[in-house]
Scaffold this active site. Structure first.
Site, PDB file in Angstrom:
ATOM      1  N   ASN A  53       0.805  -1.234   0.046  1.00 39.56           N
ATOM      2  CA  ASN A  53       0.054   0.002   0.016  1.00 39.56           C
ATOM      3  C   ASN A  53       1.005   1.157  -0.100  1.00 39.56           C
ATOM      4  O   ASN A  53       1.992   1.099   0.001  1.00 39.56           O
ATOM      5  CB  ASN A  53      -1.011  -0.144   1.216  1.00 39.56           C
ATOM      6  CG  ASN A  53      -0.066  -0.051   2.371  1.00 39.56           C
ATOM      7  OD1 ASN A  53       0.598   0.711   2.761  1.00 39.56           O
ATOM      8  ND2 ASN A  53      -0.453  -1.270   3.240  1.00 39.56           N
ATOM      9  N   LYS A  79       8.543 -17.130 -10.721  1.00 44.58           N
ATOM     10  CA  LYS A  79       7.970 -15.869 -11.133  1.00 44.58           C
ATOM     11  C   LYS A  79       6.513 -16.360 -11.998  1.00 44.58           C
ATOM     12  O   LYS A  79       6.790 -17.293 -12.781  1.00 44.58           O
ATOM     13  CB  LYS A  79       8.797 -15.003 -12.018  1.00 44.58           C
ATOM     14  CG  LYS A  79       8.191 -13.913 -12.662  1.00 44.58           C
ATOM     15  CD  LYS A  79       9.276 -12.865 -13.501  1.00 44.58           C
ATOM     16  CE  LYS A  79       8.518 -12.017 -14.004  1.00 44.58           C
ATOM     17  NZ  LYS A  79       9.032 -11.662 -15.624  1.00 44.58           N
ATOM     18  N   ASP A  84      -4.085  -6.495   5.210  1.00 50.62           N
ATOM     19  CA  ASP A  84      -5.074  -7.428   5.932  1.00 50.62           C
ATOM     20  C   ASP A  84      -5.142  -8.816   5.400  1.00 50.62           C
ATOM     21  O   ASP A  84      -5.366  -9.545   5.900  1.00 50.62           O
ATOM     22  CB  ASP A  84      -6.271  -6.708   5.763  1.00 50.62           C
ATOM     23  CG  ASP A  84      -6.703  -5.288   6.626  1.00 50.62           C
ATOM     24  OD1 ASP A  84      -6.315  -5.275   7.647  1.00 50.62           O
ATOM     25  OD2 ASP A  84      -7.259  -4.306   6.135  1.00 50.62           O
ATOM     26  N   ILE A 113      -2.099  -7.518  14.276  1.00 54.40           N
ATOM     27  CA  ILE A 113      -1.014  -7.211  15.124  1.00 54.40           C
ATOM     28  C   ILE A 113      -1.566  -6.529  16.358  1.00 54.40           C
ATOM     29  O   ILE A 113      -1.448  -6.997  17.544  1.00 54.40           O
ATOM     30  CB  ILE A 113       0.100  -6.661  14.694  1.00 54.40           C
ATOM     31  CG1 ILE A 113       0.546  -7.389  13.514  1.00 54.40           C
ATOM     32  CG2 ILE A 113       1.266  -6.323  15.492  1.00 54.40           C
ATOM     33  CD1 ILE A 113       1.652  -6.702  12.363  1.00 54.40           C
TER      34      ILE A 113
HETATM   35  N1  CTP Z   1      -3.425  -3.200  12.166  1.00 56.07           N
HETATM   36  C1  CTP Z   1      -2.816  -4.279  12.787  1.00 56.07           C
HETATM   37  N2  CTP Z   1      -2.528  -5.392  11.777  1.00 56.07           N
HETATM   38  C2  CTP Z   1      -3.333  -5.684  10.976  1.00 56.07           C
HETATM   39  C3  CTP Z   1      -4.203  -4.637  10.784  1.00 56.07           C
HETATM   40  C4  CTP Z   1      -4.020  -3.266  11.104  1.00 56.07           C
HETATM   41  O1  CTP Z   1      -1.752  -4.062  13.578  1.00 56.07           O
HETATM   42  N3  CTP Z   1      -3.240  -6.761  10.492  1.00 56.07           N
HETATM   43  C5  CTP Z   1      -3.420  -1.932  13.116  1.00 56.07           C
HETATM   44  C6  CTP Z   1      -2.641  -0.588  12.322  1.00 56.07           C
HETATM   45  O2  CTP Z   1      -1.652  -0.500  12.492  1.00 56.07           O
HETATM   46  C7  CTP Z   1      -3.646   0.382  12.774  1.00 56.07           C
HETATM   47  C8  CTP Z   1      -4.835  -0.170  13.034  1.00 56.07           C
HETATM   48  O3  CTP Z   1      -4.610  -1.668  13.205  1.00 56.07           O
HETATM   49  O4  CTP Z   1      -3.158   0.774  14.035  1.00 56.07           O
HETATM   50  C9  CTP Z   1      -6.021   0.237  12.293  1.00 56.07           C
HETATM   51  O5  CTP Z   1      -5.793  -0.226  10.928  1.00 56.07           O
HETATM   52  P1  CTP Z   1      -6.741  -0.072   9.709  1.00 56.07           P
HETATM   53  O6  CTP Z   1      -6.072  -0.700   8.511  1.00 56.07           O
HETATM   54  O7  CTP Z   1      -7.257   1.370   9.548  1.00 56.07           O
HETATM   55  O8  CTP Z   1      -7.934  -0.730  10.260  1.00 56.07           O
HETATM   56  P2  CTP Z   1      -8.210  -2.205  10.121  1.00 56.07           P
HETATM   57  O9  CTP Z   1      -8.348  -2.896  11.721  1.00 56.07           O
HETATM   58  O10 CTP Z   1      -7.587  -3.110   9.283  1.00 56.07           O
HETATM   59  O11 CTP Z   1      -9.868  -2.208   9.552  1.00 56.07           O
HETATM   60  P3  CTP Z   1     -10.449  -1.621   7.837  1.00 56.07           P
HETATM   61  O12 CTP Z   1      -9.438  -1.954   7.133  1.00 56.07           O
HETATM   62  O13 CTP Z   1     -11.634  -2.713   7.980  1.00 56.07           O
HETATM   63  O14 CTP Z   1     -10.771  -0.427   8.055  1.00 56.07           O
END
Ligand code: CTP
Length: 419
Positions: free
Chosen positions: A210, A289, A279, A307
């Site tokens: 990302n 590849k 996610d 996490i």
């Molecule tokens: N985070 C994490 N581990 C993941 C996903 C997210 O530790 N696998 C943590 C990020 O570091 C951040 C918080 O969760 O502090 C929010 O991440 P965000 O992507 O905004 O939210 P999500 O919980 O992933 O929800 P969504 O994508 O549905 O908005």
């Protein structure tokens, strides 16, 4: 080692023989990592030339308050806003009087009046002028308003007398300037920060990632170190250098970030999850590849571990701070995440076209605590925003600790914090 990494210092130079040392001071401030802009009073230019100060600071010197060209570039208000600290060295008796009385007839006095940044003053003058009742009263006024007075030292003076009134040496002034930023808000604590994106391999050369640059997480790690914490930064792939005084661990995927975090989490009191963790990851990364053949290719993805939620669920858990990047319904989504992941604090920011957030230098945050209290941190550079956030985290951490101690653990439904 003294560090002023990423600090913006306005160095004010006033009229006095010690001004010849200001060139060395500017050079040393930059060596310590600071960006320096110099303001000279008319008196200062009698002792050292603006050209010298321009050469050592790397920028044109600011001299005049009512100069249309200068105001069009970086005027007194911009300079006042730009500064993380204003250091006046040497400061003459006349400057102390102007500053104490809130006068604004010259550029340096106007900037001192207009800035919200810490003001540090290194006086240099004849010992009788220093001892004068008026000077001492002005110093009391300035101290009472929060100005820091550096020195003066005692010794032989240019006028032939011996006593207090010598400007401190440039090396001492650099160290004292660095101490302006050491708030001590997180003294004695260990903090773990995650930052950057993660990279989820599809095959050896392709992956899912990302737009996170890591700037906010790195700024948070640096601000925590500045506030006295021992900091571990677990970072996904970024183009940024390791922050000073921070133990940086580089990882690639969410699973590696998870493992690195849990390898260190037992030793920390505060966890701040700033990383934009992917996610999902491809179910099986191809060993070789992938060659193009079929018209359509379907990638199967599986969920990565969360996490942040896994840290908040530990017993005992550290004080856990999450970030929420949202394109809509900022506050409602942030509140929901705070609750779902059982966080102590969440910092939410708007991302998407035209907003701050990913890969920008500025950002703003809406911070919400466990009791639902909101704090708005207005748009500002990520460095400053991170300092403000760390200050807030320190206040909330210490308040939570206090509350826990007075209420006792029995009444608290959450597992005990590691305080
Ligand atoms: N985070 C994490 N581990 C993941 C996903 C997210 O530790 N696998 C943590 C990020 O570091 C951040 C918080 O969760 O502090 C929010 O991440 P965000 O992507 O905004 O939210 P999500 O919980 O992933 O929800 P969504 O994508 O549905 O908005």
């Amino acid at each position: 080692m003294v560090t002023l990494q990423n600090k913006r210092i306005v160095l004010g130079v006033t009229g006095g023989i010690a001004a010849y040392k200001s060139a060395d001071l500017a050079r040393r401030l930059r060596e310590a990592g600071a960006e320096v802009r110099v303001i000279m009073t008319r008196g200062a230019t009698e002792f050292i030339t603006p050209l010298t100060m321009q050469a050592v600071s790397g920028h044109p010197v600011h001299q005049h308050l009512l100069d249309t060209a200068a105001e069009a570039g970086m005027g007194h208000i911009e300079l006042a806003r730009w500064a993380d600290a204003v250091l006046v060295a040497p400061a003459s008796a006349n400057f102390l009087a102007r500053c104490a009385h809130g006068r604004a007839e010259d550029l340096l006095s106007a900037v001192c009046l207009a800035t919200a940044a810490p003001l540090a003053i290194a006086p240099a003058m004849n010992r009788q002028m220093w001892a004068g009742a008026a000077t001492q009263a002005n110093l009391d006024t300035l101290r009472a308003r929060g100005a820091r007075i550096f020195g003066p030292a005692e010794g032989a003076q240019a006028c032939g007398e011996v006593g207090p009134g010598r400007m401190l040496e440039p090396s001492e002034l650099v160290a004292l300037t660095a101490s302006l930023f050491a708030s001590g808000a997180l003294d004695g604590l260990a903090v773990l920060v995650t930052a950057g994106p993660t990279w989820e391999a599809i095959d050896p050369v392709r992956g899912i990632s990302n737009k996170s640059s890591g700037k906010m997480g790195y700024a948070v790690a640096a601000a925590a170190a500045e506030a006295g914490a021992r900091v571990v930064l677990v970072s996904g792939p970024t183009a940024l250098p390791d922050p000073e005084r921070v133990a940086t661990i580089r990882v690639t995927s969410a699973q590696e970030m998870f493992d690195a975090v849990h390898a260190h989490i037992a030793q920390v009191e505060v966890f701040i999850g700033v990383a934009a963790v992917a996610d999902y990851r491809p179910t099986d990364a191809a060993k070789e590849k992938i060659k193009k053949s079929a018209e359509r290719l379907t990638l199967e993805l599986v969920r990565n571990p969360d996490i942040l939620a896994s840290v908040a669920a530990l017993a005992p858990a550290p004080f856990t701070v999450g970030f929420a990047a949202e394109t809509e319904n900022l506050e409602a989504n942030a509140r929901a995440k705070l609750k779902e992941k059982r966080l102590d604090l969440i910092a939410a920011n708007r991302v998407g076209a035209g907003d701050g957030g990913f890969d920008t230098d500025e950002n703003a945050l809406l911070v919400i605590d466990r009791d639902g209290n909101k704090t708005e941190l207005p748009p500002q550079s990520k460095t400053r925003l991170a300092r403000a956030l760390i200050q807030l985290i320190s206040e909330k951490y210490h308040a939570a600790k206090q509350r826990r101690q007075t209420q006792g653990r029995a009444q608290d439904p959450r597992p005990a914090h590691r305080h």
